[in-house]
Design a protein around this motif. Sequence first.
Motif, PDB file in Angstrom:
ATOM      1  N   UNK A 190     -86.994 -23.994  12.101  1.00  0.00           N
ATOM      2  CA  UNK A 190     -85.998 -25.049  12.299  1.00  0.00           C
ATOM      3  C   UNK A 190     -84.749 -24.506  12.994  1.00  0.00           C
ATOM      4  N   UNK A 191     -84.420 -23.230  12.760  1.00  0.00           N
ATOM      5  CA  UNK A 191     -83.250 -22.638  13.412  1.00  0.00           C
ATOM      6  C   UNK A 191     -83.448 -22.582  14.926  1.00  0.00           C
ATOM      7  N   UNK A 251     -72.698 -23.366  13.027  1.00  0.00           N
ATOM      8  CA  UNK A 251     -73.853 -23.928  12.338  1.00  0.00           C
ATOM      9  C   UNK A 251     -74.843 -22.867  11.870  1.00  0.00           C
ATOM     10  N   UNK A 252     -74.353 -21.645  11.681  1.00  0.00           N
ATOM     11  CA  UNK A 252     -75.147 -20.594  11.062  1.00  0.00           C
ATOM     12  C   UNK A 252     -76.245 -20.032  11.922  1.00  0.00           C
ATOM     13  N   UNK A 301     -83.031 -30.970  10.951  1.00  0.00           N
ATOM     14  CA  UNK A 301     -83.223 -29.543  11.230  1.00  0.00           C
ATOM     15  C   UNK A 301     -82.357 -28.650  10.346  1.00  0.00           C
ATOM     16  N   UNK A 302     -81.301 -29.186   9.804  1.00  0.00           N
ATOM     17  CA  UNK A 302     -80.428 -28.389   8.957  1.00  0.00           C
ATOM     18  C   UNK A 302     -80.624 -28.669   7.471  1.00  0.00           C
ATOM     19  N   UNK A 308     -79.449 -25.580   5.734  1.00  0.00           N
ATOM     20  CA  UNK A 308     -78.109 -25.969   5.315  1.00  0.00           C
ATOM     21  C   UNK A 308     -76.969 -25.353   6.078  1.00  0.00           C
ATOM     22  N   UNK A 309     -77.099 -25.059   7.431  1.00  0.00           N
ATOM     23  CA  UNK A 309     -75.934 -24.558   8.146  1.00  0.00           C
ATOM     24  C   UNK A 309     -74.863 -25.623   8.249  1.00  0.00           C
TER      25      UNK A 309
END
Length: 204
Positions: A77-78, A123-124, A197-198, A202-203
Amino acid sequence: MARKPEPPRAWQRMLSGRRLDLLDPSPLDIEIEDIAHGLARVARWNGQTRGAHSFSVAQHCLLVEAIADHLNPDWSDAWRLMALLHDAPEYVIGDMISPFKVVMGDAYKSVELRLLTAIHLRFGLPAVTPAAQKRKTKEADTIAAFFEATRLAGFGREEALRFFGRPQALPAVVLAWLEPLDTETAQSRFLMRFAELTASAGPG
């Protein structure tokens, strides 16, 4: 003694209230709502596309992420999120057509890269896009450009083949993203995909 003139303003105030410095963008001044709002209102191809609505950068990002997802089903997802955000700096600097980017040269690229780095960190995501992911996202971006050019921007097939190469065949569910959406719908769909996607990582 005359006062020294203040330096030119290099920041933009966002609807969220954030003040984003283009010369030194901080991840703390970046909000996904501002990105979605801006991208949904920036037209691809300088607005020279068919349809009742402009084909926005937000919708282009959704198309590229859908193509990348189709071509790379093993992506995390990242990595999908990086594909969705690949043109996110354009919420601030607009969508420069490729010929104008050539004219602008490194000045445009440096501002774009600083913004993308700040967006990733917000967003990590890795500050620098991994080479393999960057290459595959560019592949999806080029395929998207071919279909946008031929279906929306008035390019003939042979002309598009010269500029963008021969694209891979895509399923109808991916090509459906080529139907221009109204601004609010494009913005909403972009935010919805970002949330999907987050959700696990969780970003932000």
